[in-house]
Scaffold this active site. Structure first.
Site, PDB file in Angstrom:
ATOM      1  N   THR A  17       0.800  -1.546   0.250  1.00 12.29           N
ATOM      2  CA  THR A  17      -0.200  -0.022  -0.018  1.00 12.29           C
ATOM      3  C   THR A  17       0.963   2.005  -0.234  1.00 12.29           C
ATOM      4  O   THR A  17       0.561   2.327  -0.401  1.00 12.29           O
ATOM      5  CB  THR A  17      -0.655  -0.141   1.238  1.00 12.29           C
ATOM      6  OG1 THR A  17      -2.308  -1.390   1.239  1.00 12.29           O
ATOM      7  CG2 THR A  17      -1.946   1.164   1.156  1.00 12.29           C
ATOM      8  N   LYS A  38      -8.521   0.108  -4.719  1.00 15.44           N
ATOM      9  CA  LYS A  38      -8.664  -1.429  -3.934  1.00 15.44           C
ATOM     10  C   LYS A  38      -9.607  -2.567  -3.874  1.00 15.44           C
ATOM     11  O   LYS A  38     -10.875  -2.151  -3.552  1.00 15.44           O
ATOM     12  CB  LYS A  38      -8.359  -1.919  -2.538  1.00 15.44           C
ATOM     13  CG  LYS A  38      -8.340  -2.316  -1.640  1.00 15.44           C
ATOM     14  CD  LYS A  38      -6.553  -2.811  -1.885  1.00 15.44           C
ATOM     15  CE  LYS A  38      -6.403  -4.195  -0.438  1.00 15.44           C
ATOM     16  NZ  LYS A  38      -4.527  -4.520  -0.422  1.00 15.44           N
ATOM     17  N   GLY A 117      -4.221  -4.850  -5.704  1.00 19.96           N
ATOM     18  CA  GLY A 117      -4.307  -6.231  -5.418  1.00 19.96           C
ATOM     19  C   GLY A 117      -3.886  -6.292  -3.834  1.00 19.96           C
ATOM     20  O   GLY A 117      -3.787  -5.492  -3.004  1.00 19.96           O
ATOM     21  N   ASN A 176      11.210  -2.798  -2.118  1.00 19.19           N
ATOM     22  CA  ASN A 176      10.664  -2.012  -0.688  1.00 19.19           C
ATOM     23  C   ASN A 176      12.165  -2.507   0.621  1.00 19.19           C
ATOM     24  O   ASN A 176      11.089  -3.792   0.635  1.00 19.19           O
ATOM     25  CB  ASN A 176       8.866  -1.569  -0.259  1.00 19.19           C
ATOM     26  CG  ASN A 176       9.021  -1.120   0.738  1.00 19.19           C
ATOM     27  OD1 ASN A 176       9.238  -0.052   1.244  1.00 19.19           O
ATOM     28  ND2 ASN A 176       7.442  -1.367   1.118  1.00 19.19           N
ATOM     29  N   ARG A 177      12.424  -1.758   0.993  1.00 18.94           N
ATOM     30  CA  ARG A 177      13.546  -2.091   2.017  1.00 18.94           C
ATOM     31  C   ARG A 177      12.460  -1.781   3.491  1.00 18.94           C
ATOM     32  O   ARG A 177      12.504  -1.222   3.995  1.00 18.94           O
ATOM     33  CB  ARG A 177      14.544  -1.738   2.276  1.00 18.94           C
ATOM     34  CG  ARG A 177      14.963  -1.359   1.022  1.00 18.94           C
ATOM     35  CD  ARG A 177      16.110  -0.815   1.311  1.00 18.94           C
ATOM     36  NE  ARG A 177      16.843  -0.524   0.037  1.00 18.94           N
ATOM     37  CZ  ARG A 177      18.350  -0.887  -0.752  1.00 18.94           C
ATOM     38  NH1 ARG A 177      20.015  -0.691   0.596  1.00 18.94           N
ATOM     39  NH2 ARG A 177      19.031  -0.372  -1.292  1.00 18.94           N
ATOM     40  N   PHE A 206      13.714   1.792   3.964  1.00 23.32           N
ATOM     41  CA  PHE A 206      13.261   1.244   5.122  1.00 23.32           C
ATOM     42  C   PHE A 206      12.994   2.663   5.832  1.00 23.32           C
ATOM     43  O   PHE A 206      13.925   3.484   6.439  1.00 23.32           O
ATOM     44  CB  PHE A 206      14.344   0.509   5.863  1.00 23.32           C
ATOM     45  CG  PHE A 206      13.209  -0.126   7.719  1.00 23.32           C
ATOM     46  CD1 PHE A 206      12.514   0.050   7.638  1.00 23.32           C
ATOM     47  CD2 PHE A 206      13.668   1.488   8.368  1.00 23.32           C
ATOM     48  CE1 PHE A 206      11.857  -0.797   8.718  1.00 23.32           C
ATOM     49  CE2 PHE A 206      13.251   0.758  10.085  1.00 23.32           C
ATOM     50  CZ  PHE A 206      12.360  -0.098   9.927  1.00 23.32           C
TER      51      PHE A 206
END
Length: 225
Positions: A17, A38, A117, A176-177, A206
């Site tokens: 997201t 969504k 998804g 995406n860390r 992050f």
């Protein structure tokens, strides 16, 4: 008719997201009417407007157009479970027609549509259908969010293989860390850049409090978008 993508993940809980919202902010720099969607959400929270989903709330904050909840979240299931279980416990069935009708209308109202998804690519939506079947029904190019943590290489490559086995297009991927203690992150990222067979759209760092608007700066979108 707007351009659009279907965002899928290597797993649940990998910041799909957040990546979707950052992508929405990046697209808004090129397009006036941008909207997140969504189609199937499992798990609701009470708001002044009634039951809603946290992912949909985040999408609306990152979108430049506001639409009825029946369009940007046509199927909302109360319990935070796998969608097929949440639907069964709610005494309902997930209808692809409902989703497709909403997507069709949204594409007439927007310049760019990003559909997120539920869970991973093969998450069950019923006893016979999965998220992969929904992706095929939508026919949108896919964007894969890879949660950079131990096991991500296997998860990413398997998901990419499953996408291509169904004749679907993998337009790009987002790293995406999610694990600050992940060992050898650069080496893992380099391996995926070489072997995933799709361009890296963004490498998101992050953060204990991720900011999708700020992370929009990290996107390297193709010029054709």
């Amino acid at each position: 008719m707007s351009i659009g993508w279907f965002v899928v993940g290597t797993d649940t809980g990998i910041g799909k997201t957040h990546a979707t919202c950052a992508l929405l902010h990046a697209l808004a720099r090129r397009h006036a009417r941008v909207c997140g969607m969504k189609p199937i959400a499992a798990g609701g929270v009470q708001t002044p407007d009634g039951l809603s989903n946290e992912d949909s709330i985040a999408h609306r904050a990152a979108s430049t157009v506001r639409v009825r909840p029946e369009l940007d979240n046509p199927i909302l299931l109360p319990e935070p479970l796998s969608p097929h279980l949440a639907a069964a416990r709610a005494g309902t069935a997930i209808s692809f027609d409902t989703v497709l009708d909403a997507v069709t209308e949204l594409r007439t109202r927007t310049d760019a549509l990003v559909v997120e998804g539920a869970g991973g690519f093969l998450v069950p939506l019923s006893e016979t259908q999965t998220g992969a079947d929904l992706a095929a029904a939508l026919g949108l190019p896919l964007v894969l969010v890879v949660g950079m943590r131990l096991g991500c290489l296997n998860h990413a490559l398997l998901t990419a293989e499953a996408i291509r086995a169904r004749g679907l297009a993998l337009a790009g991927w987002i790293a995406n860390r999610v694990d600050p203690d992940f060992l050898c992150p650069e080496e893992n990222l380099a391996y995926l850049r070489t072997h995933l067979g799709a361009p890296l759209w963004a490498d998101l760092p992050f953060s204990a409090r991720p900011d999708p608007r700020a992370d929009a700066d990290r996107f390297m979108l193709p010029d054709v978008l």
